[in-house]
Design a protein around this motif. Structure first.
Motif, PDB file in Angstrom:
ATOM      1  N   LEU A  95       0.855  -1.187   0.000  1.00 47.64           N
ATOM      2  CA  LEU A  95       0.000   0.000   0.000  1.00 47.64           C
ATOM      3  C   LEU A  95       0.887   1.231   0.000  1.00 47.64           C
ATOM      4  O   LEU A  95       1.734   1.390   0.880  1.00 47.64           O
ATOM      5  N   ASP A  96       0.718   2.084  -0.987  1.00 43.12           N
ATOM      6  CA  ASP A  96       1.535   3.285  -1.128  1.00 43.12           C
ATOM      7  C   ASP A  96       0.657   4.517  -1.195  1.00 43.12           C
ATOM      8  O   ASP A  96      -0.296   4.561  -1.989  1.00 43.12           O
ATOM      9  N   LEU A  97       0.990   5.511  -0.406  1.00 44.27           N
ATOM     10  CA  LEU A  97       0.288   6.791  -0.446  1.00 44.27           C
ATOM     11  C   LEU A  97       0.849   7.585  -1.618  1.00 44.27           C
ATOM     12  O   LEU A  97       2.031   7.946  -1.628  1.00 44.27           O
ATOM     13  N   LEU A  98       0.015   7.835  -2.612  1.00 47.51           N
ATOM     14  CA  LEU A  98       0.451   8.523  -3.828  1.00 47.51           C
ATOM     15  C   LEU A  98       0.259  10.030  -3.741  1.00 47.51           C
ATOM     16  O   LEU A  98       1.159  10.802  -4.086  1.00 47.51           O
ATOM     17  N   LEU A  99      -0.926  10.451  -3.344  1.00 48.95           N
ATOM     18  CA  LEU A  99      -1.282  11.867  -3.270  1.00 48.95           C
ATOM     19  C   LEU A  99      -2.142  12.108  -2.035  1.00 48.95           C
ATOM     20  O   LEU A  99      -2.935  11.243  -1.651  1.00 48.95           O
ATOM     21  N   TYR A 100      -1.997  13.289  -1.465  1.00 44.84           N
ATOM     22  CA  TYR A 100      -2.815  13.699  -0.331  1.00 44.84           C
ATOM     23  C   TYR A 100      -3.150  15.169  -0.549  1.00 44.84           C
ATOM     24  O   TYR A 100      -2.279  16.035  -0.395  1.00 44.84           O
ATOM     25  N   GLU A 101      -4.405  15.403  -0.986  1.00 49.13           N
ATOM     26  CA  GLU A 101      -4.828  16.768  -1.341  1.00 49.13           C
ATOM     27  C   GLU A 101      -3.768  17.385  -2.244  1.00 49.13           C
ATOM     28  O   GLU A 101      -3.286  16.740  -3.152  1.00 49.13           O
ATOM     29  N   ASN A 102      -3.389  18.625  -1.979  1.00 49.65           N
ATOM     30  CA  ASN A 102      -2.332  19.295  -2.741  1.00 49.65           C
ATOM     31  C   ASN A 102      -1.043  19.384  -1.943  1.00 49.65           C
ATOM     32  O   ASN A 102      -0.196  20.251  -2.200  1.00 49.65           O
ATOM     33  N   VAL A 103      -0.882  18.492  -0.973  1.00 49.68           N
ATOM     34  CA  VAL A 103       0.271  18.535  -0.074  1.00 49.68           C
ATOM     35  C   VAL A 103       1.527  18.096  -0.818  1.00 49.68           C
ATOM     36  O   VAL A 103       1.543  17.084  -1.513  1.00 49.68           O
ATOM     37  N   VAL A 104       2.577  18.883  -0.645  1.00 43.71           N
ATOM     38  CA  VAL A 104       3.912  18.536  -1.117  1.00 43.71           C
ATOM     39  C   VAL A 104       4.794  18.518   0.114  1.00 43.71           C
ATOM     40  O   VAL A 104       4.857  19.508   0.854  1.00 43.71           O
ATOM     41  N   MET A 105       5.441  17.391   0.359  1.00 45.30           N
ATOM     42  CA  MET A 105       6.315  17.289   1.525  1.00 45.30           C
ATOM     43  C   MET A 105       7.380  16.236   1.275  1.00 45.30           C
ATOM     44  O   MET A 105       7.173  15.317   0.481  1.00 45.30           O
ATOM     45  N   GLN A 106       8.507  16.410   1.962  1.00 50.87           N
ATOM     46  CA  GLN A 106       9.566  15.411   1.886  1.00 50.87           C
ATOM     47  C   GLN A 106      10.181  15.288   3.262  1.00 50.87           C
ATOM     48  O   GLN A 106      10.777  16.238   3.778  1.00 50.87           O
ATOM     49  N   THR A 107       9.983  14.110   3.853  1.00 48.51           N
ATOM     50  CA  THR A 107      10.551  13.792   5.149  1.00 48.51           C
ATOM     51  C   THR A 107      11.231  12.438   5.011  1.00 48.51           C
ATOM     52  O   THR A 107      11.034  11.744   4.003  1.00 48.51           O
ATOM     53  N   PRO A 108      11.996  12.020   6.005  1.00 44.76           N
ATOM     54  CA  PRO A 108      12.593  10.679   5.924  1.00 44.76           C
ATOM     55  C   PRO A 108      11.542   9.569   5.823  1.00 44.76           C
ATOM     56  O   PRO A 108      11.793   8.520   5.260  1.00 44.76           O
ATOM     57  N   GLU A 109      10.337   9.831   6.314  1.00 44.00           N
ATOM     58  CA  GLU A 109       9.278   8.828   6.329  1.00 44.00           C
ATOM     59  C   GLU A 109       8.346   8.881   5.118  1.00 44.00           C
ATOM     60  O   GLU A 109       7.839   7.863   4.682  1.00 44.00           O
ATOM     61  N   LEU A 110       8.159  10.070   4.557  1.00 41.45           N
ATOM     62  CA  LEU A 110       7.149  10.238   3.511  1.00 41.45           C
ATOM     63  C   LEU A 110       7.537  11.339   2.536  1.00 41.45           C
ATOM     64  O   LEU A 110       7.944  12.416   2.943  1.00 41.45           O
ATOM     65  N   THR A 111       7.362  11.021   1.254  1.00 38.90           N
ATOM     66  CA  THR A 111       7.539  12.020   0.190  1.00 38.90           C
ATOM     67  C   THR A 111       6.240  12.117  -0.581  1.00 38.90           C
ATOM     68  O   THR A 111       5.691  11.109  -1.023  1.00 38.90           O
ATOM     69  N   LEU A 112       5.705  13.317  -0.697  1.00 36.32           N
ATOM     70  CA  LEU A 112       4.494  13.583  -1.462  1.00 36.32           C
ATOM     71  C   LEU A 112       4.770  14.728  -2.409  1.00 36.32           C
ATOM     72  O   LEU A 112       5.410  15.698  -2.020  1.00 36.32           O
ATOM     73  N   PRO A 113       4.270  14.767  -3.591  1.00 35.42           N
ATOM     74  CA  PRO A 113       3.527  13.698  -4.232  1.00 35.42           C
ATOM     75  C   PRO A 113       4.429  12.596  -4.711  1.00 35.42           C
ATOM     76  O   PRO A 113       5.539  12.739  -5.029  1.00 35.42           O
TER      77      PRO A 113
END
Length: 113
Positions: A95-113
């Motif tokens: 299971l991969d989180l692809l997009l979350y609203e218009n959120v752009v973020m980059q952390t060691p745990e999660l990169t969006l989009p």
């Protein structure tokens, strides 16, 4: 409430049933599944000596923040018995989180989009 998109994949066991069970478990955890794509088969990427994948994408509505949603996805994988034997290797569920609203973020745990 936020709209997010989650990729689902499986290449072990009853692949279709694995995807359906993951969706059910997400709903039991309060993630509202709004829409699910058709299922499609794909060849493995990276490590090619494994079975084909069955994949789908779902649109969900949630009150979880992005990292909390990611952790819910990972907990669902664990609840389904996912074992990480090798990078890009076989798995009963992914299971991969692809997009979350218009959120752009980059952390060691999660990169969006």
């Amino acid at each position: 409430m936020a709209i997010a998109y989650v990729a689902l994949g499986s290449n072990l066991g009853d692949k279709k049933k694995n995807l359906q069970r993951a969706l059910m478990l997400l709903m039991q955890q309060g993630v509202e599944v709004l829409q699910v794509s058709g299922y499609f088969a794909t060849e493995p990427y990276g490590v090619t000596d494994q079975p084909q994948f069955l994949n789908a994408v779902c649109r969900v509505r949630t009150n979880l923040e992005p990292v909390a949603l990611l952790r819910t996805l990972l907990a669902t994988e664990l609840a389904m018995g996912r074992v990480r034997l090798r990078h890009w290797g076989e798995r009963n569920i992914d299971l991969d989180l692809l997009l979350y609203e218009n959120v752009v973020m980059q952390t060691p745990e999660l990169t969006l989009p």
